[in-house]
Design an enzyme around this catalytic site. Structure first.
Site, mmCIF file in Angstrom:
data_model
loop_
_atom_site.group_PDB
_atom_site.id
_atom_site.type_symbol
_atom_site.label_atom_id
_atom_site.label_comp_id
_atom_site.label_asym_id
_atom_site.label_seq_id
_atom_site.Cartn_x
_atom_site.Cartn_y
_atom_site.Cartn_z
ATOM 1 N N GLU A 52 70.610 -110.733 -33.721
ATOM 2 C CA GLU A 52 71.346 -109.466 -33.627
ATOM 3 C C GLU A 52 70.822 -108.516 -34.696
ATOM 4 O O GLU A 52 70.361 -108.953 -35.758
ATOM 5 C CB GLU A 52 72.843 -109.734 -33.839
ATOM 6 N N ASN A 209 79.429 -107.976 -24.156
ATOM 7 C CA ASN A 209 79.674 -109.014 -25.157
ATOM 8 C C ASN A 209 81.091 -108.860 -25.686
ATOM 9 O O ASN A 209 81.505 -107.745 -26.038
ATOM 10 C CB ASN A 209 78.683 -108.852 -26.329
ATOM 11 N N GLU A 210 81.825 -109.949 -25.738
ATOM 12 C CA GLU A 210 83.204 -109.937 -26.245
ATOM 13 C C GLU A 210 83.933 -108.686 -25.738
ATOM 14 O O GLU A 210 84.446 -107.883 -26.517
ATOM 15 C CB GLU A 210 83.228 -110.054 -27.784
ATOM 16 N N TYR A 282 83.222 -119.989 -33.320
ATOM 17 C CA TYR A 282 82.856 -120.034 -34.741
ATOM 18 C C TYR A 282 83.781 -121.005 -35.452
ATOM 19 O O TYR A 282 84.940 -121.179 -35.077
ATOM 20 C CB TYR A 282 82.941 -118.640 -35.361
ATOM 21 N N GLU A 345 77.423 -117.905 -28.590
ATOM 22 C CA GLU A 345 77.536 -117.751 -30.047
ATOM 23 C C GLU A 345 78.312 -118.951 -30.558
ATOM 24 O O GLU A 345 79.437 -119.205 -30.110
ATOM 25 C CB GLU A 345 78.273 -116.459 -30.429
ATOM 26 N N GLN A 395 73.311 -117.274 -36.505
ATOM 27 C CA GLN A 395 72.197 -116.591 -35.882
ATOM 28 C C GLN A 395 70.899 -117.167 -36.441
ATOM 29 O O GLN A 395 70.945 -117.891 -37.420
ATOM 30 C CB GLN A 395 72.280 -115.101 -36.128
#
Ligand code: AHR
Length: 548
Positions: A52, A209-210, A282, A345, A395
């Site tokens: 990103e 995204n999201e 996460y 992710e 990432q």
């Protein structure tokens, strides 16, 4: 040693004095590999990555520029390319993340010096930091540069489209820019001027995204309508396109149910427009209480208690609940399970303070704890190889659970990199069911007790060779694992282990090999159906077993 390395070493020494684990005893565990119970082929794309425009990922990390003293291929840091070539050839996702939904792909094409400089989406987060070139995106790394980087690494590009702030037409035209045949369209000619006369052949496209949050703050129904619009009647240019939908916030099963219901409101044919459903996961110390504060609940990357060690591992293991929960809901509508799960992710997210450079927003150090998170997570993907078709650790470099850390010319491999390399033989293998038996490990959370499985792992088979990976999460105790191959016999076995003997161990520019794989050694297997192998505390082991 610069000041930051000094601080890190000092913190580590301080932590080690009070928290260093001692190997006290060896518990027993059982591992049954059921060779006759295949799950599915492990897609190498579960070893995918995420890049990103955030902090030091692109600028300083991957893109150093053609004139740099840092060894590079056309501006791309050579060391990253060289090491990526030792890993499974998975997809790389770009340009975000939240950044994707503010990115105009046209900013990143054409002559580099003429490209616009833009405020990065993440700039407000960085307002308190020293000013610098990282605050503005020079757009020197655009579509052509990204795809060149991916191909140098041997992988496949996965582009995430902007659904929040650009109309569907811009998405169609990005696909046209990437995939229309040489010389066919004006956009193909523009691509050729960027160095790629031939199509870039981009198969994987993320549609937002999201979208429940930074990607538009939409409801699932609103998103499904946008999704239908974005994916309707796109020219394919002979390249099969695989669209990936923006999935839920964590365990929000209703987002998944509402999306699939509204997507198919005009008929089940709409399921043909979606190849993958994205989950994000996460891992942080949630026992401290996640609140609206961005950093609440997060602990330090380097300084943690044994309880916090277990809490992060428990959070990582929660990915299994997300996969099975969302998969079941997807099956209510997609009864044949055509649509696969894409965990695009995942990784640890610690609080700020251990980043290598102030410009590396969301940068963090990475210890043997992060290595165990990577191993536990990859093992989970293998055990659900029938469901998970792609995953992208967040990432690649200088951000969250990175494989690489850089600072100008300095470069290191994190413990997580070593897990990816250790696990590489699984990619493309046939996952087989594995039964693990070991006592659970209890630990204290802030207001209650938690527990983690005493042993985790997965197995796959290729060319009469079994790859068995095992994680011993115990902070202080070794485990003697009795391994039984059901439906086969071991002719020989070899083992490689990542174990640092200390739960805070990590690599620095001055000491880059504190956490690294051991040399591979032979494991006695004997004539019987079972053999025993000792797993050190806080370790990841790969056993390579040749079938007799
Ligand atoms: O990886 C950092 C951010 O985390 C991504 O931009 C976003 O998608 C997620 O919330």
């Amino acid at each position: 040693m610069d000041r930051r390395d000094f601080l890190r070493t000092t913190m580590l020494a301080g932590a080690a004095m009070t928290l260093a684990p001692r190997a006290t005893s060896a518990a027993d565990a059982r591992v049954d590999v059921l060779l006759d119970e295949p799950i599915a082929r492990i897609d190498p794309n579960v070893y995918g990555h995420f890049v990103e425009h955030l902090g030091g990922v692109v600028y300083d990390g991957i893109w150093v520029g053609e004139g740099s003293r840092i060894p590079n291929t056309g501006g791309i840091r050579q060391a990253i390319v060289d090491h990526m070539r030792h890993l499974p050839k998975g997809v790389i996702r770009w340009p975000g993340g939240c950044f994707a939904d503010s990115y105009d792909w046209r900013d990143g094409i054409g002559p580099r010096e003429a490209r616009p400089r833009r405020t990065n989406f993440w700039t407000p987060e960085m307002a308190a930091r020293p000013d610098g070139p990282w605050k503005y995106d020079p757009n020197h790394f655009g579509t052509n540069e990204f795809v060149r980087f991916v191909r140098l690494c041997g992988g496949e590009p996965y582009l995430a489209a902007n659904l929040r702030s650009l109309p569907a037409r811009d998405f169609y035209q990005w696909v046209e820019y990437a995939n229309s045949p040489a010389g066919s369209t004006t956009l193909a000619e523009m691509r050729a001027k960027g160095g790629s006369a031939e199509p870039l052949r981009v198969r994987f496209w993320g549609v937002g995204n999201e979208s429940w949050g930074c990607g538009g703050n939409l409801t699932a129904d609103e998103y499904a309508v946008e999704y239908r619009k974005f994916t309707a009647w796109l020219p394919t240019y002979g390249e099969p396109l695989s669209f990936i939908g923006s999935g839920p916030n964590g365990n929000d099963l209703s987002w998944t149910r509402r999306f699939f219901t509204t997507l198919t409101a005009k008929g089940e044919g709409a399921l043909n427009s979606i190849w993958g459903w994205a989950l994000h996961h996460y891992t942080w110390n949630a026992s401290r209480g996640a609140t609206t504060d961005w950093n609440a609940g997060k602990g330090d990357a380097l300084v943690y208690t044994t309880d916090e060690w277990y809490e992060i591992l428990a959070q990582a293991a929660f990915i299994e609940t997300l996969i099975t929960g969302h998969w079941a809901v997807m099956g209510e509508i997609d009864r044949r399970h055509r649509v696969k799960i894409v965990v695009d992710e995942w990784g640890t997210w610690h609080k700020p303070g251990t980043e290598i450079h102030p410009s590396h927003h969301l940068g963090q150090q990475s210890t043997i704890r992060d290595a165990l998170v990577a191993a536990l997570t990859l093992d989970t993907f293998h055990r659900h190889a029938d469901k998970v078709a792609m995953a992208n650790i967040a990432q690649l470099v200088n951000c969250l659970q990175s494989l690489f850390l850089t600072d100008g010319e300095r470069f290191l491999l994190t413990p997580t990199y070593h897990v990816f390399a250790l696990y590489a033989p699984h990619a493309g293998g046939e996952a087989v069911r594995t039964q693990l038996g070991a006592p659970r490990i209890g630990y204290d959370r802030v207001n209650d007790r938690g527990s983690v499985a005493g042993l985790a792992g997965s197995a796959s088979v290729r060319d009469r060779t079994v790859t068995l990976t095992l994680v011993n999460p115990h902070a202080t105790d070794a485990t003697d694992a009795t391994i039984t191959l059901r439906g086969g016999r071991a002719a020989s076995a070899r083992a490689v282990t990542i174990a640092a003997g200390e739960i805070h161990a990590h690599n620095t520019f001055d000491r880059p090999a504190v956490v690294a794989p051991s040399a591979e050694s032979a494991v006695p297997v004997g004539p019987g159906a079972s053999f025993t192998h000792r797993l050190p505390p806080a370790s990841v082991t790969r056993l390579t077993v040749a079938l007799g």
